[in-house]
Design a protein around this motif. Sequence first.
Motif, PDB file in Angstrom:
ATOM      1  N   ASN A   1       7.359  11.429  -0.765  1.00 37.58           N
ATOM      2  CA  ASN A   1       5.933  11.500  -1.092  1.00 37.58           C
ATOM      3  C   ASN A   1       5.787  11.331  -2.602  1.00 37.58           C
ATOM      4  OD1 ASN A   1       4.709  12.433   1.569  1.00 37.58           O
ATOM      5  ND2 ASN A   1       6.266  14.004   1.249  1.00 37.58           N
TER       6      ASN A   1
ATOM      7  N   GLN B   1       0.850  -1.183   0.000  1.00 37.86           N
ATOM      8  CA  GLN B   1       0.000   0.000   0.000  1.00 37.86           C
ATOM      9  C   GLN B   1       0.890   1.238   0.000  1.00 37.86           C
ATOM     10  OE1 GLN B   1      -2.444  -0.489   3.518  1.00 37.86           O
ATOM     11  NE2 GLN B   1      -4.111  -1.398   2.325  1.00 37.86           N
ATOM     12  N   VAL B   2       0.556   2.182  -0.870  1.00 43.05           N
ATOM     13  CA  VAL B   2       1.304   3.441  -0.963  1.00 43.05           C
ATOM     14  C   VAL B   2       0.294   4.575  -1.070  1.00 43.05           C
ATOM     15  CG1 VAL B   2       2.990   4.796  -2.260  1.00 43.05           C
ATOM     16  CG2 VAL B   2       3.234   2.312  -2.151  1.00 43.05           C
ATOM     17  N   LYS B   3       0.525   5.635  -0.330  1.00 40.98           N
ATOM     18  CA  LYS B   3      -0.356   6.803  -0.419  1.00 40.98           C
ATOM     19  C   LYS B   3       0.148   7.712  -1.531  1.00 40.98           C
ATOM     20  CE  LYS B   3      -2.282  10.670   2.224  1.00 40.98           C
ATOM     21  NZ  LYS B   3      -3.670  10.367   1.824  1.00 40.98           N
ATOM     22  N   ASP B   4      -0.730   8.033  -2.453  1.00 39.43           N
ATOM     23  CA  ASP B   4      -0.404   8.941  -3.551  1.00 39.43           C
ATOM     24  C   ASP B   4      -1.144  10.252  -3.324  1.00 39.43           C
ATOM     25  OD1 ASP B   4      -1.025  10.147  -6.371  1.00 39.43           O
ATOM     26  OD2 ASP B   4       0.661   8.778  -6.701  1.00 39.43           O
TER      27      ASP B   4
ATOM     28  N   GLY C   1      -4.665   9.076  -4.273  1.00 41.31           N
ATOM     29  CA  GLY C   1      -5.168   8.559  -3.002  1.00 41.31           C
ATOM     30  C   GLY C   1      -4.420   7.301  -2.590  1.00 41.31           C
ATOM     31  N   ASP C   2      -5.042   6.466  -1.770  1.00 36.27           N
ATOM     32  CA  ASP C   2      -4.404   5.230  -1.294  1.00 36.27           C
ATOM     33  C   ASP C   2      -4.385   4.187  -2.410  1.00 36.27           C
ATOM     34  OD1 ASP C   2      -3.985   6.238   1.248  1.00 36.27           O
ATOM     35  OD2 ASP C   2      -5.973   5.615   1.950  1.00 36.27           O
ATOM     36  N   LEU C   3      -3.166   3.735  -2.741  1.00 37.97           N
ATOM     37  CA  LEU C   3      -2.996   2.732  -3.790  1.00 37.97           C
ATOM     38  C   LEU C   3      -2.623   1.399  -3.160  1.00 37.97           C
ATOM     39  CD1 LEU C   3      -0.838   4.806  -6.320  1.00 37.97           C
ATOM     40  CD2 LEU C   3      -3.309   4.459  -6.384  1.00 37.97           C
ATOM     41  N   GLU C   4      -3.237   0.345  -3.644  1.00 37.02           N
ATOM     42  CA  GLU C   4      -2.860  -1.002  -3.205  1.00 37.02           C
ATOM     43  C   GLU C   4      -2.619  -1.842  -4.451  1.00 37.02           C
ATOM     44  OE1 GLU C   4      -4.626  -4.809  -0.712  1.00 37.02           O
ATOM     45  OE2 GLU C   4      -5.363  -2.798  -0.257  1.00 37.02           O
TER      46      GLU C   4
END
Length: 555
Positions: free
Chosen positions: A281, A210-213, A217-220
């Motif tokens: 980020n 999971q990475v916040k973009d 938004g939240d990417l999984e």
Amino acid sequence: MNLFWRLYFMSIELKKLLFPNVTLTREELLNRYPERKVNVVTRFAPSPTGFLHIGGVYTSLINRKLASQNDGVFFLRLEDTDKKREVPGSRKIITNIFNHLGIKIDEGVVSDTKEIGLYGPYVQSNRVEIYHALAAYLVEKGYAYPCFATEEELEELRSRQELEGKTPGYYKEYAIYRDCPLDKVRALIEEGRPYVLRFRVPDDAHERIQVKDLIKGDLEMDNNFNDFVLLKADGIPTYHFAHACDDFLMHTTHVIRGDEWISSLPIHVELFNALGFKLPNYAHVAPVMKLDGESRRKLSKRKDPESNAEFYLEKGYPVKALFVYLYTLINSNFEEWYLANKDKDLDSFEMTFDAMAKSGPLYDIEKLNNISSEMIYDTPQEKNIENLLAWANEYNKDDYEILNNDLEFVKKILSTQGPNSREHRKDLKTYSDFMETFGFLYDDYFKNMSFDEINAFKENVPSERINKVLDAYIDYFTNTPEGTTLKDLAKNLGYTDKKKYNKNPELYVGLFTEFYQILNLALSHKVNCISVEDVIDVLGKEKVIARLGELKQWI
């Protein structure tokens, strides 16, 4: 000796074998490139392929704006590790475009010969020592190993995986050199066998990440399971490895790039973790799209001239007009802000990630043309002349000589444009339009103009009718009867408006449009041009009469 220590000492020996001349350590690099005293550091990192896409300018504006809003740093790094794609002179092209557009580079590559800043070198091919030091660190920590696989061996692996119904790739039991004994590695190196350095994906790696973009938004997504290449056989790093090393050591806080890189996030996360680096980020920008028929596609280098950033410089778009248009694509609330704040500097606008589109914004060159036309219209005459001469001096030397030879004549021509002109005309979309629009006012240019529009007009209007109108014009401009307008003259010759003509066509010669087009063709060889009053103001009545006579002779 237990297994841990045995593996540790094997890693130390492997590092010495692969990097015998590397003495620089990770700790020394961290000291060489200390943390910055700013909160935001952004970058633009193009490849020198001889072409800067307008999408690159678009992304650069976002990076520059974010850094400016936060008193941060924006730097330019050149990613030239793929030598096969490199085009000589690209560095100069890229930096010249940035200089012409006035996109300030705080540090990094600023010209074809100069770099500024304390976190360089800013050209990747000059940072090989750094990449090798960090590659050696990964080997020492058990995160990297040499792979001697030949093309034949890799093809055999692919065939085997296909037969077994497995996902293709170089991983786990299919990574045939992953656990190669040290003695064999030494023997293969002594034999002169070429090899690449691969990343060893940890056995306990999670299946999903999971990475916040900041935009998406939240990417999984699925984690990476392939032992990807870090260093190619020539010792040059791959993009993925160089990106991780550079962005951390340059202390990039925000990696803002095209969303085609989202699929690479698992690799980058693995690298940052293995190197012991803090993730930046991430903000993945949707690509600029173009309407092609009923479908949308990316702006194409091959199909679309407007995809090239140099196109806008060569055409002579005011830089602010280009930026205003790009900002309307960047933030959905910019247009409303701009309409209410036209007199303010664009730096006053507060850009936010929340107002960025998750899908690609539609590129509309006509909207840019309208913005540009309005901007030239509102620009004071002296500034327009300055901008016009600057453009011509850079991109059209022949036009520059003509313009610079008689600046008073240029002033007369530009007096037909803008809010103070007779008809409030907006004929210029770009500065390159000047000679195409007003060239007919220059005698030498006029003599060489095409007769195509005149010939096309003659196919629909009899020569006798054209000559009759020309005679009337010559008499009118020679004697200029008091109280008689051109419209009166047209009526006397049997011309009328569309409504009356459509009702009783047999009563009239034709439409007013035809009457005025004959005049325009005589003065400019075009059916549409500026008003005759403006032409008289610029050329004088005698030259107008002479041109009418010339067309009459030609007809």
